[in-house]
Design a protein around this motif. Structure first.
Motif, mmCIF file in Angstrom:
data_model
loop_
_atom_site.group_PDB
_atom_site.id
_atom_site.type_symbol
_atom_site.label_atom_id
_atom_site.label_comp_id
_atom_site.label_asym_id
_atom_site.label_seq_id
_atom_site.Cartn_x
_atom_site.Cartn_y
_atom_site.Cartn_z
ATOM 1 N N VAL A 223 51.718 -21.401 7.963
ATOM 2 C CA VAL A 223 50.645 -21.934 8.806
ATOM 3 C C VAL A 223 49.309 -21.492 8.225
ATOM 4 O O VAL A 223 49.156 -20.345 7.793
ATOM 5 C CB VAL A 223 50.778 -21.431 10.264
ATOM 6 N N SER B 237 50.191 -26.786 7.588
ATOM 7 C CA SER B 237 51.437 -26.059 7.813
ATOM 8 C C SER B 237 52.547 -26.667 6.970
ATOM 9 O O SER B 237 52.413 -27.786 6.466
ATOM 10 C CB SER B 237 51.833 -26.095 9.295
ATOM 11 N N TYR C 46 54.388 -22.184 16.754
ATOM 12 C CA TYR C 46 53.007 -22.175 16.278
ATOM 13 C C TYR C 46 52.079 -21.599 17.337
ATOM 14 O O TYR C 46 51.282 -20.700 17.064
ATOM 15 C CB TYR C 46 52.557 -23.592 15.883
#
Length: 120
Positions: A67, A85, A101
């Protein structure tokens, strides 16, 4: 309803807007940058200064999930926004991503807030 949630395969991308988090009037840009960097490092993120007021931060989880976010900041606060990502099922059209996330971003936010709270 299934369209808004990405057919149940993801969750909406959470961007953080703590642009009025800092209450002290005597904080410098360098102090804010250092606090953000320390907070990121505490959770395994690396940061790179793009320019004054903008950091790029990355994390690689278990060598499988990657990420990258932008962290814009000033002497009043900061904003964390999604940048990129890998292996996170990001869907730009629906603005959805893997549920972890938002957990990782929440942890990053808490650690940055902790470091900022130490500034006097």
């Amino acid at each position: 309803m299934l369209i808004a949630t990405g057919c149940g395969r993801g969750t909406m991308v959470h961007n953080v807007d703590n642009s009025s988090y800092i209450e002290s009037k005597n904080i410098t840009m360098a102090q804010v940058e250092q606090a953000i960097t320390k907070g990121a490092i505490r959770k395994g993120w690396t940061t790179k200064k793009i320019k004054t007021g903008l950091l790029e931060s990355k994390v690689n989880v278990r060598g499988k999930h990657f990420v990258m976010v932008n962290i814009a900041y000033n002497t009043k606060g900061y904003k964390i926004t999604y940048k990129d990502s890998q292996n996170m099922n990001y869907n730009a059209e629906n603005n959805t991503i893997h549920k972890n996330y938002n957990k990782w971003i929440g942890n990053l936010e808490r650690n940055i807030n902790y470091e900022l709270s130490l500034l006097k």
